[in-house]
Motif scaffolding. Structure first.
Motif, PDB file in Angstrom:
ATOM      1  N   SER A  37       0.829  -1.206   0.000  1.00 26.89           N
ATOM      2  CA  SER A  37       0.000   0.000   0.000  1.00 26.89           C
ATOM      3  C   SER A  37       0.865   1.258   0.000  1.00 26.89           C
ATOM      4  CB  SER A  37      -0.923  -0.017   1.230  1.00 26.89           C
ATOM      5  OG  SER A  37      -1.668   1.166   1.336  1.00 26.89           O
ATOM      6  N   GLN A  38       1.973   1.230   0.732  1.00 26.41           N
ATOM      7  CA  GLN A  38       2.885   2.376   0.771  1.00 26.41           C
ATOM      8  C   GLN A  38       3.469   2.654  -0.610  1.00 26.41           C
ATOM      9  OE1 GLN A  38       6.574   1.775   2.899  1.00 26.41           O
ATOM     10  NE2 GLN A  38       6.702   3.946   3.498  1.00 26.41           N
ATOM     11  N   LEU A  39       3.894   1.599  -1.289  1.00 29.07           N
ATOM     12  CA  LEU A  39       4.454   1.766  -2.632  1.00 29.07           C
ATOM     13  C   LEU A  39       3.403   2.303  -3.599  1.00 29.07           C
ATOM     14  CD1 LEU A  39       6.591  -1.491  -2.924  1.00 29.07           C
ATOM     15  CD2 LEU A  39       7.418   0.847  -2.545  1.00 29.07           C
ATOM     16  N   SER A  40       2.198   1.789  -3.489  1.00 28.08           N
ATOM     17  CA  SER A  40       1.118   2.235  -4.375  1.00 28.08           C
ATOM     18  C   SER A  40       0.795   3.702  -4.146  1.00 28.08           C
ATOM     19  CB  SER A  40      -0.129   1.379  -4.142  1.00 28.08           C
ATOM     20  OG  SER A  40      -1.185   1.783  -4.983  1.00 28.08           O
ATOM     21  N   ALA A  41       0.756   4.129  -2.879  1.00 27.85           N
ATOM     22  CA  ALA A  41       0.457   5.530  -2.556  1.00 27.85           C
ATOM     23  C   ALA A  41       1.547   6.455  -3.100  1.00 27.85           C
ATOM     24  CB  ALA A  41       0.315   5.700  -1.046  1.00 27.85           C
ATOM     25  N   ARG A  42       2.789   6.060  -2.964  1.00 26.55           N
ATOM     26  CA  ARG A  42       3.881   6.888  -3.460  1.00 26.55           C
ATOM     27  C   ARG A  42       3.827   7.018  -4.977  1.00 26.55           C
ATOM     28  NH1 ARG A  42       8.951   4.704   0.307  1.00 26.55           N
ATOM     29  NH2 ARG A  42       8.462   6.007   2.150  1.00 26.55           N
ATOM     30  N   ALA A  43       3.517   5.923  -5.647  1.00 21.29           N
ATOM     31  CA  ALA A  43       3.431   5.965  -7.107  1.00 21.29           C
ATOM     32  C   ALA A  43       2.303   6.886  -7.560  1.00 21.29           C
ATOM     33  CB  ALA A  43       3.213   4.555  -7.660  1.00 21.29           C
ATOM     34  N   THR A  44       1.192   6.826  -6.869  1.00 19.60           N
ATOM     35  CA  THR A  44       0.059   7.690  -7.224  1.00 19.60           C
ATOM     36  C   THR A  44       0.395   9.153  -6.970  1.00 19.60           C
ATOM     37  OG1 THR A  44      -1.505   5.925  -6.648  1.00 19.60           O
ATOM     38  CG2 THR A  44      -2.373   8.162  -6.777  1.00 19.60           C
ATOM     39  N   ALA A  45       1.080   9.435  -5.859  1.00 18.97           N
ATOM     40  CA  ALA A  45       1.417  10.822  -5.512  1.00 18.97           C
ATOM     41  C   ALA A  45       2.388  11.442  -6.515  1.00 18.97           C
ATOM     42  CB  ALA A  45       2.011  10.863  -4.105  1.00 18.97           C
ATOM     43  N   ARG A  46       3.155  10.600  -7.206  1.00 22.11           N
ATOM     44  CA  ARG A  46       4.058  11.124  -8.240  1.00 22.11           C
ATOM     45  C   ARG A  46       3.278  11.516  -9.493  1.00 22.11           C
ATOM     46  NH1 ARG A  46       7.503   6.829  -6.319  1.00 22.11           N
ATOM     47  NH2 ARG A  46       6.729   5.461  -7.981  1.00 22.11           N
ATOM     48  N   ALA A  47       2.071  10.962  -9.623  1.00 23.88           N
ATOM     49  CA  ALA A  47       1.305  11.166 -10.861  1.00 23.88           C
ATOM     50  C   ALA A  47       0.183  12.194 -10.719  1.00 23.88           C
ATOM     51  CB  ALA A  47       0.714   9.834 -11.319  1.00 23.88           C
ATOM     52  N   ARG A  48      -0.269  12.466  -9.505  1.00 26.08           N
ATOM     53  CA  ARG A  48      -1.418  13.362  -9.331  1.00 26.08           C
ATOM     54  C   ARG A  48      -1.422  13.918  -7.923  1.00 26.08           C
ATOM     55  NH1 ARG A  48      -6.949  10.214  -7.892  1.00 26.08           N
ATOM     56  NH2 ARG A  48      -7.240  12.252  -6.931  1.00 26.08           N
ATOM     57  N   PRO A  49      -2.135  15.020  -7.677  1.00 28.04           N
ATOM     58  CA  PRO A  49      -2.240  15.548  -6.311  1.00 28.04           C
ATOM     59  C   PRO A  49      -2.987  14.563  -5.407  1.00 28.04           C
ATOM     60  CG  PRO A  49      -2.906  17.195  -7.927  1.00 28.04           C
ATOM     61  CD  PRO A  49      -2.801  15.897  -8.660  1.00 28.04           C
ATOM     62  N   VAL A  50      -2.508  14.435  -4.197  1.00 26.31           N
ATOM     63  CA  VAL A  50      -3.138  13.549  -3.211  1.00 26.31           C
ATOM     64  C   VAL A  50      -3.332  14.334  -1.923  1.00 26.31           C
ATOM     65  CG1 VAL A  50      -2.927  11.425  -1.874  1.00 26.31           C
ATOM     66  CG2 VAL A  50      -2.117  11.485  -4.235  1.00 26.31           C
ATOM     67  N   TYR A  51      -4.550  14.377  -1.463  1.00 27.39           N
ATOM     68  CA  TYR A  51      -4.911  15.111  -0.248  1.00 27.39           C
ATOM     69  C   TYR A  51      -4.051  14.658   0.931  1.00 27.39           C
ATOM     70  CZ  TYR A  51      -8.029  16.715   3.566  1.00 27.39           C
ATOM     71  OH  TYR A  51      -8.563  17.307   4.684  1.00 27.39           O
ATOM     72  N   GLY A  52      -3.458  15.643   1.616  1.00 28.41           N
ATOM     73  CA  GLY A  52      -2.676  15.342   2.798  1.00 28.41           C
ATOM     74  C   GLY A  52      -1.245  14.933   2.524  1.00 28.41           C
ATOM     75  N   ARG A  53      -0.950  14.557   1.287  1.00 29.39           N
ATOM     76  CA  ARG A  53       0.422  14.213   0.911  1.00 29.39           C
ATOM     77  C   ARG A  53       1.057  15.365   0.131  1.00 29.39           C
ATOM     78  NH1 ARG A  53       2.208   8.646   0.675  1.00 29.39           N
ATOM     79  NH2 ARG A  53       0.717   7.340   1.816  1.00 29.39           N
ATOM     80  N   SER A  54       0.308  15.872  -0.831  1.00 34.10           N
ATOM     81  CA  SER A  54       0.824  17.001  -1.616  1.00 34.10           C
ATOM     82  C   SER A  54       0.013  18.268  -1.386  1.00 34.10           C
ATOM     83  CB  SER A  54       0.813  16.644  -3.111  1.00 34.10           C
ATOM     84  OG  SER A  54      -0.477  16.233  -3.523  1.00 34.10           O
ATOM     85  N   THR A  55      -1.017  18.178  -0.543  1.00 37.15           N
ATOM     86  CA  THR A  55      -1.832  19.352  -0.211  1.00 37.15           C
ATOM     87  C   THR A  55      -1.999  19.466   1.292  1.00 37.15           C
ATOM     88  OG1 THR A  55      -4.035  18.314  -0.087  1.00 37.15           O
ATOM     89  CG2 THR A  55      -3.179  18.815  -2.283  1.00 37.15           C
ATOM     90  N   GLY A  56      -2.487  20.630   1.731  1.00 35.72           N
ATOM     91  CA  GLY A  56      -2.879  20.780   3.120  1.00 35.72           C
ATOM     92  C   GLY A  56      -4.181  20.027   3.373  1.00 35.72           C
ATOM     93  N   VAL A  57      -4.732  20.154   4.591  1.00 41.63           N
ATOM     94  CA  VAL A  57      -5.955  19.429   4.947  1.00 41.63           C
ATOM     95  C   VAL A  57      -7.047  20.417   5.336  1.00 41.63           C
ATOM     96  CG1 VAL A  57      -4.648  17.418   5.700  1.00 41.63           C
ATOM     97  CG2 VAL A  57      -5.286  19.158   7.361  1.00 41.63           C
ATOM     98  N   GLY A  58      -8.288  19.927   5.346  1.00 42.50           N
ATOM     99  CA  GLY A  58      -9.413  20.779   5.691  1.00 42.50           C
ATOM    100  C   GLY A  58      -9.550  21.912   4.704  1.00 42.50           C
ATOM    101  N   ALA A  59      -9.748  23.115   5.212  1.00 39.19           N
ATOM    102  CA  ALA A  59      -9.858  24.287   4.336  1.00 39.19           C
ATOM    103  C   ALA A  59      -8.549  24.586   3.621  1.00 39.19           C
ATOM    104  CB  ALA A  59     -10.300  25.503   5.151  1.00 39.19           C
TER     105      ALA A  59
END
Length: 487
Positions: A37-59
């Protein structure tokens, strides 16, 4: 040893681990699932914005994070979200929370570093628990409780005992911060512990009700097979069958029709067991559900990796299930109190009023009615639906909340109050049956015999005296499975 594999976790195992003294471990398959799951999340984050990984949270979800800042934002998120208030929760509740969070992480939908789950295992097995306070969650993830847990794992906060965890985690990557706290593990833990204790109490309340029924020479026709078959739900029919078996052969009916508190026992208790079963089914799913937002799925190796931003963290179903259980328990209080009242009435027992030793004005068990009524008031107050509440937070970015956290936290006081009511009825029914000269050997059903034997362990003296010790002793008995049948 309790194994956490992320696919199945018995509620009974959670309560065992929560009680302390039992170690937990992650299975190899759970660790492998988290690593994938960790590898999959990292691969996705390299391809698109992911909430909380490449962005802030909430507002702040529209704020893009600095990709070179791999640690500080995560630490800031944990520190800022760790605030809670109110009384500190007990060790049992905190342990249950950690076990459930481990199980959820092991489901492999968070993308978190497996080393953090291993650190949670060590925290539990060392009993080096975080201090968690009651106010912070609103039924949309227990962010403060889990952020505080993270700070304790990092050595930034002391444990519940005031110590610092040795070999604390060294740093916390931004990519692991939100996945760790994105869970309602505390709310679910409170619901699990409350459910398991209530299940025992309701089983004992059924036995105590049968004792009261027998002491008042109730008419078992209300529990007959014909009535069971005509019942409006399977749970009511099953309860009628259970009660029919318990009271079979206990005596001759004194009335054609009994008061509702005896005649409607299948409906009242059946409704409670029905809601307990519904809540149990939901909890069995939640303790192994990977509901982290965003949810990680797929595999990097075959290119199917991805994430889904969702709202499953909104515990609306859990709030409604607990509310429904509270409503069933609140309804049951009326008949419970009425049985205690009628046990004090010579017209129903053939004994002195208030089960007194004589009719010279002694008060007997009179004041126990007041104790039970006070406890019933609390159960009824807790039955006010928490799921009807709502709130708008985070600059309007979060415009609703389930308040399942409130519903679940109420279960603790409901357990105490229902135990008190059941204990009072046991004191009264056992006293009435003793004064009537009944013996356990008079009863056909082994569970009812055991219930009366247990009831007869209470003090026998009927002269006016301080009854607090009787209630205290009865409280211990009604918390045991089937009134101590496994002693």
């Amino acid at each position: 040893m309790i194994e956490i594999d992320g696919t199945r976790l018995r509620l009974a195992d959670i309560t065992t681990a929560a009680a302390g003294g039992t170690e937990v471990t992650l299975t190899p398959s759970a660790v492998e699932r988290m690593a994938a799951s960790q590898l999959s999340a990292r691969a996705t984050a390299r391809a698109r914005p992911v909430y909380g990984r490449s962005t802030g949270v909430g507002a702040n979800r529209s704020v893009t994070l600095d990709p070179t800042d791999t640690d500080m934002h995560g630490l800031n998120l944990l520190r800022s979200h760790a605030v809670d208030a109110g009384r500190a929760l007990d060790r049992e509740t905190v342990r249950a929370m950690l076990v459930i969070r481990l199980s959820q992480l092991a489901a492999g939908a968070s993308g978190i570093n497996p080393a953090i789950a291993e650190a949670l295992v060590e925290m539990l097995n060392r009993d080096a628990l975080p201090e968690v306070r009651e106010f912070g969650g609103i039924g949309t993830a227990d962010l403060p409780a889990l952020a505080g847990t993270a700070l304790t794992l990092l050595g930034e906060r002391p444990t519940m005992d005031g110590g610092i965890i040795p070999e604390s985690l060294n740093g916390w990557a931004t990519e692991d911060a939100l996945p760790f706290i994105s869970s309602s593990a505390l709310t679910i833990a409170q619901a699990v512990l409350g459910h398991q204790k209530l299940a025992v109490l309701v089983e004992n309340l059924t036995l105590v009700s049968a004792l009261s029924f027998t002491a008042m020479s109730g008419n078992p026709e209300a529990f007959s097979p014909e009535v069971a078959r005509a019942s409006d739900s399977a749970a009511v029919g099953d309860m009628a069958t259970t009660l029919h078996g318990l009271v079979a052969g206990t005596g001759v009916a004194a009335r054609i029709q009994d008061p509702y508190c005896l005649r409607t026992l299948p409906q009242v208790l059946g409704a409670v067991t029905e809601e307990l079963a519904s809540l149990e089914s939901l909890l069995n799913r939640l303790v192994v559900a990977g509901h982290e937002n965003p949810m990680v799925f797929g595999s990097e190796t075959d290119g199917t990796n991805g994430v889904a931003h969702h709202g499953l963290f909104q515990m609306t179903t859990l709030a409604r299930r607990i509310d429904a259980l509270h409503l069933a328990l609140g309804t049951a209080c009326a008949t419970n109190l009425r049985r205690i009242d009628l046990l004090c009435d010579p017209a129903f027992t053939g004994l002195n009023r208030f089960l007194a030793a004589d009719d010279s004005g002694q008060s007997g068990v009179m004041m126990l009615e007041y104790v039970a009524a006070a406890a019933a008031g609390l159960v009824r107050a807790n039955a006010q639906p928490a799921s009807l509440q709502t709130v708008v937070l985070s600059l309007g970015a979060e415009e609703d909340a389930s308040f399942a956290s409130l519903a679940a936290s109420r279960l603790h006081s409901t357990v105490q109050a229902l135990a008190t009511m059941t204990a009072v009825e046991l004191v009264c029914s056992a006293r009435a049956l003793r004064m009537q000269g009944r013996q356990p050997s008079d009863f056909t059903h082994p569970l009812l015999r055991r219930a009366l034997e247990t009831g007869f362990m209470l003090p026998a003296a009927s002269q006016d005296r301080d009854l607090r010790p009787d209630v205290d002793a009865a409280l211990k008995l009604v918390r045991l499975p089937a009134l101590g049948r496994h002693r």
